[in-house]
Structures are given as structure tokens and as C-alpha cells.
Design an enzyme around this catalytic site. Structure first.
Site, short mmCIF file in Angstrom:
data_model
loop_
_atom_site.label_atom_id
_atom_site.label_comp_id
_atom_site.label_asym_id
_atom_site.label_seq_id
_atom_site.Cartn_x
_atom_site.Cartn_y
_atom_site.Cartn_z
N ASN A 39 0.80 3.71 5.55
CA ASN A 39 1.15 4.50 6.73
C ASN A 39 2.61 4.39 7.13
OD1 ASN A 39 0.47 5.75 9.56
ND2 ASN A 39 1.39 3.75 10.02
N ASP B 268 7.31 -5.97 5.33
CA ASP B 268 8.42 -5.01 5.32
C ASP B 268 8.37 -4.29 3.99
OD1 ASP B 268 10.83 -3.67 5.10
OD2 ASP B 268 12.05 -5.32 5.86
N VAL B 269 8.06 -3.01 4.00
CA VAL B 269 7.83 -2.28 2.75
C VAL B 269 9.08 -2.13 1.91
CG1 VAL B 269 5.87 -1.04 3.75
CG2 VAL B 269 8.14 0.04 3.75
N TYR C 154 13.22 13.81 5.08
CA TYR C 154 11.83 13.57 5.45
C TYR C 154 10.90 14.50 4.67
CZ TYR C 154 7.67 12.87 8.32
OH TYR C 154 6.39 12.58 8.74
N LYS D 77 8.04 13.29 1.84
CA LYS D 77 6.61 13.54 1.98
C LYS D 77 6.07 14.40 0.84
CE LYS D 77 6.01 11.00 5.57
NZ LYS D 77 5.24 9.73 5.47
#
Length: 226
Positions: free
Chosen positions: A75, A52-53, A151, A155
Site C-alpha cells: 500500500n 521503509d520500502v 505518479y 501506477k
């Protein structure tokens, strides 16, 4: 044998990346939050690992369980719950940044001791053209109609942190990929690319040699120029 860890590898782009790198001869560890979701990865020949990041303890346990590591593919990511200005809150922003940006930092920092032992350490961070201002602001690009702020901002941060990691670790090959508008759960499978096309850049960058590019942003057609 090349050993690879992919985060968010239980489905979609992560699972397809695992399949392709296994086909290329890699031993792939498929990171996922719930091992119960690992059936598809196991069927490919990947080794599921709980990761779990957002959880330091989970990240540490996952990395210390690996015997070695040559390639890290960051990813894992989420779209979030805010899609415009009226529904934007600091909490919505924080949730996306915690997974999409801080998650990469948590995993990468934990992976560095193993990667430094590799003869060819490689990191690929999966970003998006939605984080590229030129695409966001140019009519005709797939990214132009996207209104989501968290989002896109996350990114953009992934692209910048990739460049900075590459500058700080010159013996590594560290790059960032843009899957493009790919048919996934993210967009209710409205994308015009297949998941194989969407992993072209990530797989290519995962397979680079010690003389390959670093600090670059690529989609399936090649380098995206700054």
C-alpha cells in the site's frame, strides 16, 4: 489464523485496510517508516513493524521478524513533487518510482519465502486509476484532469508488474486495486469517496480464496477490463 502485512499502514487507506482485515479475523502487521507513528494502528489491534520500502535492510528486518505470512498488501506510496512538465526532473521521477514501484519489488521479493509456505498466498498491490490510460485519456473520468507524470507512470508500472508477478506465480492470488478518488492527504481530502469506500477493492482482493482471481485490476465496483 491469516497473517497479513500492510505497508504504509499508519494512516489513511493503509490504516483503514488494517482495521477492516482485523475485523475479518486477520493478524495484521502494520508496516510504517516510524514506529512513533503507530499509535492508531496499535489501538486497532495491529502490530506495528518498522518498514521503509526504500531501504533493503529495513525491508529484510521487517520480513524476518514475522513468524509467518499469508497476505501482503503493498500500500505504501507517494504522490511526489512534480505535477506537470515544467517542474518535472529525473530526480522527481526517480523518487516516486523508488517508493511506488521498486518499493513493491523490494517488499515482495523479501516476502516470497514466507508466502510460499502459506496454503493461500495472496498479494494485493495498491495502484490507481491514474495509471490506467483509458481513464487518463477519457473526459468525465476523475483521472482525466490529473497532469502529474511521475505518479501516473508509477501506477501504470504497478499494474503491469502485478500482471507479470501473477503469471510467474500461478499458485498465488496476485491482484491490483484502484482505491478511486478517495478523501486522503494525497488530495487535501477533496476526494468524493470515504476511506472505507477507497479500501473496498483492496480488502476484497486480500480476502480471496485459492480459487479467486489473479492478475486482475479491480476497483470497488469490480474488475476493470483491459
Amino acid at each position: 489464523m491469516t497473517t497479513t502485512l500492510i505497508t504504509g499502514a499508519n494512516k489513511s487507506l493503509g490504516l483503514e485496510t488494517a482495521r477492516r482485515l482485523i475485523d475479518a479475523g486477520h493478524t495484521v502487521y502494520a508496516g510504517m517508516r516510524e514506529l512513533a507513528n503507530g499509535a492508531d494502528a496499535r489501538a486497532l489491534g495491529a502490530i506495528p513493524v518498522q518498514l521503509d520500502v526504500t531501504d533493503e535492510a529495513s525491508v529484510h528486518a521487517a520480513l524476518t521478524s514475522l513468524p509467518e505470512l499469508d497476505v501482503l498488501v503493498n500500500n505504501a506510496g507517494i504522490l511526489g513533487t512534480s505535477f506537470g512538465v515544467d517542474d518535472l526532473t529525473p530526480d522527481a521521477m526517480q523518487e516516486v518510482l523508488d517508493i511506488n514501484v521498486l518499493g513493491i519489488v523490494r517488499v515482495t521479493q523479501a516476502a516470497l519465502p514466507l508466502l510460499r509456505l502459506s496454503d493461500n498466498p495472496v498479494i494485493v498491490n495498491v495502484a490507481s486509476g491514474v495509471g490506467w490510460p483509458r481513464f487518463l485519456s477519457t473526459e468525465g473520468h476523475d483521472e482525466f484532469p490529473v497532469p502529474a507524470i511521475p505518479y501516473a507512470a508509477s501506477k501504470a508500472a504497478v499494474i503491469a508488474l502485478t500482471v507479470q508477478y501473477a503469471k510467474n506465480l500461478p499458485t498465488f492470488r496476485i491482484n491490483v486495486s484502484d482505491p478511486g478518488y478517495t478523501s486522503t492527504d494525497f488530495n487535501h481530502h477533496s476526494g468524493h469517496q470515504t476511506v472505507t469506500e477507497g479500501t473496498d477493492a483492496t480488502v476484497m482482493l486480500a480476502l480471496v480464496g485459492a480459487d479467486g482471481p489473479t492478475g486482475e485490476f479491480h476497483n470497488r465496483h469490480g474488475r476493470i477490463e483491459y
